[in-house]
Each structure stands twice: as C-alpha cells, then as structure tokens.
Design an enzyme around this catalytic site. Structure first.
Site, mmCIF file in Angstrom:
data_model
loop_
_atom_site.group_PDB
_atom_site.id
_atom_site.type_symbol
_atom_site.label_atom_id
_atom_site.label_comp_id
_atom_site.label_asym_id
_atom_site.label_seq_id
_atom_site.Cartn_x
_atom_site.Cartn_y
_atom_site.Cartn_z
ATOM 1 N N ASP A 243 34.645 -24.257 -13.491
ATOM 2 C CA ASP A 243 34.204 -25.519 -14.088
ATOM 3 C C ASP A 243 35.027 -26.706 -13.578
ATOM 4 O O ASP A 243 36.253 -26.632 -13.492
ATOM 5 C CB ASP A 243 34.369 -25.401 -15.612
ATOM 6 C CG ASP A 243 33.850 -26.607 -16.350
ATOM 7 O OD1 ASP A 243 32.689 -26.966 -16.134
ATOM 8 O OD2 ASP A 243 34.615 -27.195 -17.143
ATOM 9 N N GLU B 70 31.616 -25.521 -9.500
ATOM 10 C CA GLU B 70 30.837 -26.574 -10.149
ATOM 11 C C GLU B 70 31.462 -27.895 -9.723
ATOM 12 O O GLU B 70 32.410 -28.384 -10.326
ATOM 13 C CB GLU B 70 30.875 -26.426 -11.675
ATOM 14 C CG GLU B 70 29.876 -27.332 -12.362
ATOM 15 C CD GLU B 70 30.476 -28.460 -13.183
ATOM 16 O OE1 GLU B 70 29.714 -29.333 -13.620
ATOM 17 O OE2 GLU B 70 31.705 -28.488 -13.400
HETATM 18 C C1 GLC Z 1 31.335 -29.292 -16.772
HETATM 19 C C2 GLC Z 1 30.262 -28.803 -17.707
HETATM 20 C C3 GLC Z 1 29.924 -29.876 -18.693
HETATM 21 C C4 GLC Z 1 31.171 -30.234 -19.446
HETATM 22 C C5 GLC Z 1 32.310 -30.588 -18.496
HETATM 23 C C6 GLC Z 1 33.615 -30.626 -19.222
HETATM 24 O O1 GLC Z 1 30.918 -30.356 -16.014
HETATM 25 O O2 GLC Z 1 29.134 -28.438 -16.982
HETATM 26 O O3 GLC Z 1 28.924 -29.452 -19.569
HETATM 27 O O4 GLC Z 1 30.906 -31.328 -20.284
HETATM 28 O O5 GLC Z 1 32.467 -29.624 -17.482
HETATM 29 O O6 GLC Z 1 34.048 -29.323 -19.471
#
Ligand code: GLC
Length: 645
Positions: free
Chosen positions: A294, A336
């Site tokens: 993430d 991500e």
């Molecule tokens: C990532 C997740 C998102 C979240 C962010 C903070 O981007 O996809 O949903 O708000 O991280 O953890």
C-alpha cells in the site's frame, strides 16, 4: 562491529558480514538449526549480499547497523522455522514456476469482507461462487484490527496480527487462506506499511512521549521542520487536513499523509524496518500469497524533495522482497503506486514488485469513453505498457479508491492537449457537469486551491447504467474487455459483474459521509446477484457479458501477461492492439464511439484472409472492405500463424 574495511571489495564485505551474522545465529540456540536447512541456506546465500548492501546504504551511517542485520536475519530464520510445511512445499513449486501469475488463466476479484460477505466465514461460504466466476486471486480489503468507526476502510491498522473481531480470528484467516489455496485461489492482502493507526500500540507510546516509539514516526517539537517539508510535499487528503502534518495534543507535530489518524512510519529508523518485516513474515506464514504494498510512493521522506518515490523507497521494497525470497519465497508483491506513469513503472521489477496496478490504462480507458477518442489510451499502450520480463500488470476498471487522472502532461502535450484543462473536463464529465454526460460520479478530495479532484463511482454508474443512457451495457463490457485482453491479471471489483450501482446511503453514515469513495463500496448486492442467471435483466446481461469474456480469456493463451503491440487503426475512435503467442496473434479492436466505425482494409494489408472473431465466433474476411464495428463493439481476431504474411 562494522564490516567496512577499505581493502575489501563489496562482495568480500558482504561475505564477511554473512559469516559474522551466521556466527551470531549459530550462537543463539533459538535458531542455530536453521543453517542446517538446505533450502534456507541456499536462499540466504543467494540473497544476503543484496540485503546487506541495501541495509548498509540505508543505515550504515549508524553505529548499530551490524547488530540490526543480525537481529533481522534472526527474525527471518525464526520465521522460516515457523513456516508451515505445506507453504514450504508451495515455495518450492513456485520457484520452479516463478511466473505463475502471468498466465491468461489468472483472474482477480476484490471485496470488503464485511460488506461483501459479513465476515470470514461468509467469505468461505462464497468460495463456490468465486470458482464459478473463475477467480484465481482474491484480494480481501484490510481486515486487521482497527479503530471504529474511523479507520479509512481498514487502512488504519492497530494490530497486524489480529483480525477485526467482528470479522473473525487470525486462525480463521489462516484456514481461509488454506481453503482458498485448495481451490486454486491465491489470497491477497494489503501490507499497509506506510502508516499505522494512531491507536496502534507504537503510536500510543509515541503520543505518550516514549522516545523509542516517537522515533517510529516523524514527530517534531515545533513547526520548523514540518514547514520545511511542507514547502515541497503535496496534500493527499486536503478535505481532512492541510499539509502533511497534524498537531498532537502535547503541541508536537506528526507526519500524516492520509487521514489525521494514520501516522506515517519512519523507515529511516531500522527498528521500524525490522518491526514491519516481522509483521510481513508473520502474515506470509498464514498463507498470504500476494501482498498489495500500500502507498509505496510515500514510504521515505527527505527534506527539500516531494517525499514521493525517492530512491530509498525502492530500496525498502527491495529489502522486504529479499526477506521474502529467503523465508517465504512464494510471496509476490503488487505495488500500489497511483502516481505519474514514469514513477509507477519504477516499482515494477521482480526484485521489487512483480505486479502493479495499472492506473494509467484504467484512467485512460475512462478518458477514451468520455472523449470517444482513443489517442491517449493508444499512446499509453504503445509507450507505457511493456514491462520488464516476469512482471505483470493488474488491470482494473475501478477499485475501492477514486479514479485519478494520472497521465503524463508531456504525453498529453504531444497529442496537442493541455493536461490541466483536460483533467478539468474529465472531472466535469464524470460528475455529470458536462452536457450530455452519461456518467454519475461524485467528486473526491475536490481541492479548489489546486483544482485537483478525483472521481468516485461504480463502473455501472460511471458507464451510464444509473442514468439509463443508451449504450451503458455496451460501455461496461467494452471497458472490461480492455482489462481482460491487454495481458496482466484482470481484477474485478466484486459486484461490478452484476452491474452494481452507486450507493448514496454513505451520506447517512457519519463515519463515511465525508469520504465519497463509499459511494462505490456498496454492500453485497443480493438482489442483483439473484438475477445474474436471468438474461432478460440488466444484471443478467452484464453477468453474461463479463463471464463470457472471462471464459474466452482463459482459453486464449495469447492474452497472457507479456508483450503487447499497438495496431494503428487510422480511426481515432477505434483502439487496436495485438497480443502474440507462438500459435499466432490475437488482434483486439475496440470502438469507443457511439456510432459505427470502420477500420479500413489497407490496415490489414499485412494480415490476410478469413479470421475468427473470438467474441462472436463469426468468421470475418479482412481482405474485403475492412472491418466495420458497431457502436462500442469490440472484436478479438485470431490470426493463426498460417494466415500471416
Ligand atoms: C491506499 C488505499 C486507500 C487508502 C490509502 C491510505 O491508497 O488504497 O484506500 O485511503 O492507501 O492507506
């Protein structure tokens, strides 16, 4: 102890360090036996030097870096000793077939445990449906313990070793992973490692003034350093707070990129790296096969920079990857990184993240639907699709997050478009502030100061099903056809396959009302699923269309991850690309216009004869007048090697 000796090459230094570490491990009766384990030994030998080099680059300036490496390798050894035998067997199998996730048989699904299935037992009960759909990859949204009600959909973790009690227990999670594996479905979980909840034990200790834990976060006594940082960082969640820091009750300032209750971890402290490595390996031993890493872009901070995608962020990921290669080799990372396309690709490497979301293709598919012009999407496929060998995209149409227009302004300029005004157009279009728009999206983090804005909405609502506009069903299938045929793992946000619509009830839920992303995270749409086998209903038609695409993709090896070549259609409404295998070529054409479109005969000069459209099963003669496509029609044309010049 410091290994750096002027006369030694870096290889020799690494070897000396390994001997030093092994001696220490040998001396600890807890994990001495691990060095007798052949698999562990081999993997340590292969990976130690990389890990050591990264570690010294990041932390070598500290006096305790060798002690930290000993601690880290002891942790890895312990984790290996604890690893269940069935996972060790799968480790070996995956080492023999390291590109298993590149297959055209892969299909991903993503859902929230509570909203889609109630709890972990509910997810288990849905395995027959997942098999019916053909899933081989199931991403369960964050399910670890977190505060209620504010937890950013689970991305504010208080304990990585405890499942949210309302969802189940860690043992149930482990059993579920095993059961999914038995059904050929890999369990995917988030590794939320950029930040923890402010209610995580470390954060609580830090807030109470504990020095050791204050160093786990970026905490400063006054505004001097935060001001310096903020002169170059951007606001990610401006609706929540301005800048990158929030104020603690005792007057100190703590870094918080996202919500004020999510505090960024300080990876310049090796204790943080080791602590999170422990969590990662613990979860790996439960049977998690893919980690969605993430918010990777944010994990390292350096004053006077944007604090995004810094070289050290890559080193941290590589180091985590190395740990898995030693103690959980089947594990695969997916990054991500929803950032500029140049940066997205920087994370994709088998030594870093094997897989990555494909935010550019996702956003530009919507862009092409809005403009009916495939130029940007085609340009992106041409110059930004192909990845290092052994790496793949995760192609999604939408996720639990907003849609951001992350294309490169330079790319847009080459097509004579101004990025800023084009984003404004797209935002207006998708929130139905543009005449004739079919989309029913909602703005997310609309920032009038920077004009930044992103879009929330389900696939069906963005494609026109909610506004009951002509062509909605065709648009849904068109966007999914792109995700299914460009290679990579197609990822379905579960519910999309029955055309789930926006759910505006989030407004009445105080902990969700401020975050429009909840509009596209509805609870399990039981009514729509009940209609999925009825072809006279809209849910049934969406389901039939998407499942047909899934089956076709699974029987078309050309559509596996790997190279894609653009096919210039000479018609801006029609996107074209080719996927090759040793058997032949599949040529995909997709008409983004609301009207019929022709790809003229001369475009097929290099391809001859009668070919099969895999979508309809019809034979087409491409040496005739060319190919005429209906509004929103797509074809997948298979050219056997024998039909190619
Ligand atoms: C990532 C997740 C998102 C979240 C962010 C903070 O981007 O996809 O949903 O708000 O991280 O953890």
């Amino acid at each position: 102890m410091h290994i750096v000796t002027m006369n030694l090459t870096s290889d020799q230094q690494a070897r000396a360090a390994q001997t030093y570490v092994e001696d220490k491990i040998d001396a600890s009766k807890d994990c001495a036996q691990v060095l007798q384990d052949r698999d562990f030994r081999t993997r340590l030998d292969v990976n130690f030097a990389t890990l050591y080099t990264i570690f010294i680059e990041l932390y070598g300036h500290r006096g305790d870096s060798m002690d930290e490496i000993v601690n880290l390798i002891s942790l890895v050894a312990r984790s290996w000793l604890d690893r269940p035998v069935d996972l060790k067997n799968l480790d070996r199998e995956r080492e023999r077939d390291p590109e298993w996730y590149m297959s055209n048989k892969m299909l991903g699904g993503v859902c929230y445990v509570d909203r889609y299935a109630g709890d972990l037992a509910g997810v288990w009960a849905k395995i027959p449906y997942f098999k019916e759909l053909g899933l081989t990859y199931l991403h369960l949204m964050p399910l670890f313990d977190c505060p209620e009600p504010l937890n950013d959909g689970g991305y504010a973790v208080t304990n990585y070793r405890k499942v949210m009690p309302s969802l189940g227990t860690i043992d149930q999670l482990k059993d579920l992973a095993t059961e999914l594996r038995r059904n050929n479905i890999s369990l995917v979980l988030d590794m939320v490692f950029n930040h923890t909840s402010n209610e995580h034990e470390w954060a609580k200790q830090a807030a109470a003034g504990n020095r050791e834990y204050s160093d786990y976060y970026w905490i400063f006594p006054d505004r001097t350093i935060p001001d310096a940082f903020e002169s170059t960082t951007r606001e990610v969640f401006p609706d929540d707070h301005r800048g990158s820091f929030i104020r603690l009750p005792d007057g100190r300032w703590v870094w918080s990129t996202f919500y004020h209750f999510q505090w960024d971890l300080n990876y310049s402290n090796p204790a943080v790296f080791r602590a999170m490595a422990g969590e990662l390996l613990f979860l790996s031993n439960l049977g998690i096969e893919v980690f969605r890493m993430d918010a990777v872009a944010f994990i390292w901070k350096q004053i006077h920079t944007r604090c995004e995608s810094l070289p050290e962020a890559h080193k941290i990921l590589r180091a985590f990857n190395c740990l898995c290669r030693i103690a959980a080799p089947l594990v695969v990372f997916k990054s991500e990184a929803i950032v500029h396309p140049d940066e997205v690709v920087g994370y994709i490497d088998r030594k870093e993240c094997h897989l990555s979301y494909n935010p550019l293709q996702m956003a530009l598919t919507w862009e092409a639907l809005a403009t009916r012009d495939t130029s940007m999407l085609s340009q992106a496929l041409e110059r930004r699709h192909n990845l290092p060998s052994g790496c793949g995209w995760v192609n999604y149409v939408r996720s639990h997050d907003d849609i951001g227009w992350t294309f490169s302004d330079d790319d847009a300029a080459e097509l004579h478009m101004d990025g800023f005004s084009h984003r404004r157009f797209l935002n207006a279009f998708f929130v139905n502030r543009h005449p004739g728009s079919f989309a029913r999206g909602i703005p997310f983090q609309d920032n009038p100061r920077t004009s930044d804005c992103r879009i929330s909405g389900t696939t069906a609502s963005l494609a026109g099903l909610e506004s009951a506009q002509e062509g909605a069903l065709e648009r849904i299938l068109l966007v999914y056809s792109i995700a299914m045929s460009t290679g990579g793992i197609p990822l379905i946000y579960l519910g999309d396959e029955v055309g789930v619509l926006n759910d505006y009830s989030y407004i009445d839920e105080p902990s969700h009302a401020h975050d429009s992303r909840w509009v596209h995270r509805p609870v399990y749409p039981a009514d729509r699923y009940a209609l999925r086998t009825n072809p006279t209903t809209l849910p049934g038609r969406v389901f039939a269309g998407i499942t047909a695409l899934i089956q076709l993709r699974k029987s078309t090896p050309e559509l596996a991850s790997g190279r894609l070549d653009c096919f210039y259609t000479a018609n801006k409404h029609v996107l074209g690309y080719e996927k090759k295998s040793q058997h032949g070529i599949v040529l995909c054409l997709a008409n983004f216009s609301d009207h019929p479109a022709l790809v003229s005969r001369d475009r097929f000069a290099a391809l001859q004869g009668v070919v099969e459209d895999l979508i309809t099963g019809h034979m087409l003669d491409v040496s005739g007048d060319g190919i005429q496509l209906r509004a929103h029609q797509f074809v997948w044309l298979r050219f056997e090697n024998s039909t190619l010049n």
